[in-house]
Design an enzyme around this catalytic site. Structure first.
Site, short mmCIF file in Angstrom:
data_model
loop_
_atom_site.label_atom_id
_atom_site.label_comp_id
_atom_site.label_asym_id
_atom_site.label_seq_id
_atom_site.Cartn_x
_atom_site.Cartn_y
_atom_site.Cartn_z
N SER A 1 0.79 -1.24 0.00
CA SER A 1 0.00 0.00 0.00
C SER A 1 0.82 1.29 0.00
CB SER A 1 -0.91 0.00 1.23
OG SER A 1 -0.16 -0.27 2.41
N THR A 2 2.12 1.21 -0.25
CA THR A 2 2.92 2.44 -0.22
C THR A 2 3.22 3.01 -1.60
OG1 THR A 2 4.92 1.08 -0.06
CG2 THR A 2 4.00 1.91 1.99
N GLY B 1 -1.95 0.03 -4.86
CA GLY B 1 -2.28 -0.15 -3.45
C GLY B 1 -2.42 1.16 -2.71
N LYS C 1 2.24 -14.93 -12.28
CA LYS C 1 0.98 -14.23 -12.46
C LYS C 1 -0.07 -15.13 -13.11
CE LYS C 1 1.48 -10.19 -10.63
NZ LYS C 1 0.66 -9.82 -9.47
N TYR D 1 8.01 -13.90 -13.69
CA TYR D 1 6.93 -12.98 -13.29
C TYR D 1 5.61 -13.38 -13.93
CZ TYR D 1 3.97 -8.85 -13.29
OH TYR D 1 2.90 -8.00 -13.16
N ASP E 1 7.33 -7.88 5.35
CA ASP E 1 7.94 -8.21 4.07
C ASP E 1 7.42 -9.59 3.64
OD1 ASP E 1 9.49 -8.75 1.88
OD2 ASP E 1 11.41 -8.35 2.84
#
Length: 407
Positions: free
Chosen positions: A144-145, A149, A291, A287, A194
């Site tokens: 969320s940073t 998010g 996904k 990746y 983390d």
């Protein structure tokens, strides 16, 4: 690229063109050679991937239509023939084909109707019911940073929810928390975690979330390559981090919040994956594969949870955005320019929150829905070639930005 076509007549004289049982011509095609260097692929003037998706989408709509018309003409000739056996057989297949096509058309129309309802109805008939009344007072947002998010947390705060921010950087968490508290006058709690560490972080998160009435969980945390790489270039630690973050976090977070939602008989869980599932992605192999795994897994996981907890009034939604202008995609300047098809995180989050409770499975953004529809039309091998073109182009952008030679 040249295509060699050879006709083999097998020593037979050519029959009349109106003879439907004419011996078929044997056609040998030389396979197209793959792209062999980075000079063209890496050009800064490369056409954006979404344009290719659109062009190929149009082609694969029109080409089948032409073939269907031609095939229908042949079937008509056969059906009108005097062969007493051929007519009923063709008629049977025609009936089966008709109903199969009808089902496919109905499925497409239903998806279009759902998309319109999700993206247009909130603009025409906005839902005045506060999200806190529908789901609960607190929303938890992972990752969320930055990016989606961060903007998702702000959008939920804007709509009156208290926010729990979970991310690995305590400095960024405190900064975003301060921004949200000042701008929206809501309570904000931060949890440093983390997710790449795996199982060990969830006991800490569970203690921090104890006695909080969680109404909405946004499973957004995700991880990406620094730039498109060949698999041998990807650090070993990054491989495991990708698996833990992109696959493992969603299940554990969902398991943590479900008991409270079930007890209160309300709540919502939003699982954010990616449209990287549409095709294999050369140079983003791990990746894209994680996904794909998370897309397939989360789609199934989400649908199963929806049935399991439907009686408890819990909404479970699956979002799979395409490219969004965020720091995660900073390796290419093409993805750092906000356009109709590459929205910024704020635009995406606003649209995505509007779909909550409206649709269960969505890209979250109306223009991405259009892209997704056309991108599914070509066969996988075409999509893979497009993906290869795009990732080579993005790799070239990264090397150019760093002043390095494309390898």
């Amino acid at each position: 690229m040249k295509i060699q076509i050879q006709e083999v007549r097998n020593g037979c004289k050519r029959k009349a063109s109106n003879d439907i049982h004419e011996r078929p011509r044997k056609i040998i095609r030389k396979e197209m050679s793959p792209i062999e260097n980075n000079e063209v692929i890496g050009s800064n003037d490369a056409i954006p991937g979404q344009l290719f998706d659109f062009v190929f989408g149009i082609y694969f709509i029109l080409n089948p239509v032409r073939k269907i018309v031609k095939t229908a003409s042949i079937f008509t000739q056969v059906f009108n023939s005097n062969d007493s056996l051929t007519g009923p057989i063709v008629l049977g297949f025609a009936v089966i084909g008709f109903f199969a096509a009808l089902l496919l058309i109905c499925d497409v129309l239903i998806e279009i109707a759902k998309g319109c309802a999700a993206h247009l109805l909130p603009l025409v008939i906005p839902d005045r019911t506060p999200l806190s009344a529908k789901y609960g007072k607190w929303a938890v947002v992972t990752g969320s940073t930055d990016g989606i998010g961060k903007e998702y947390a702000k959008e939920l705060a804007k709509r009156g929810l208290n926010i729990v921010l979970i991310s690995r950087s305590i400095d960024k968490l405190n900064k975003i928390a301060s921004e949200i508290e000042q701008e929206f006058n809501v309570e904000v709690k931060v949890i440093q975690a983390d997710f790449s560490k795996g199982q060990v972080v969830f006991d800490h998160i569970a203690k921090e979330l104890d006695n909080i009435e969680i109404g909405i969980l946004i499973n957004n945390v995700g991880m990406q390559y620094l730039y498109p790489m060949y698999i041998t270039e990807v650090p070993e630690s990054t491989v495991w981090d990708l698996v833990n973050v992109n696959v493992g976090a969603t299940t554990h977070m969902t398991k943590l919040v479900l008991p409270g939602m079930q007890k209160r008989k309300r709540g919502a869980i939003v699982n954010v994956s990616s449209s990287a599932e549409l095709q294999p992605m050369p140079l983003l192999a791990v990746y894209a594969a994680t996904k794909v795994a998370i897309w397939s897994y989360i789609k199934s996981f989400t649908e199963a949870l929806r049935i399991e907890y439907g009686e408890d009034n819990i909404t479970v939604q699956h979002l799979f955005p395409l490219f969004v202008n965020t720091k995660m995609n900073a390796f290419s300047y093409k993805l750092q320019e906000t356009t109709l098809f590459v929205p910024d995180a704020k635009m995406y989050a606003t649209n995505a929150v509007n779909t909550l409770g409206m649709v269960d499975h969505s890209t979250g953004y109306w223009a991405h829905g259009i892209q997704h529809f056309f991108m599914r039309l070509p066969p996988v091998w075409i999509r893979t070639l497009i993906g290869e073109f795009m990732t080579h182009s993005f790799r070239s952008d990264y090397f150019s930005k760093k002043g390095l030679k494309v390898e």
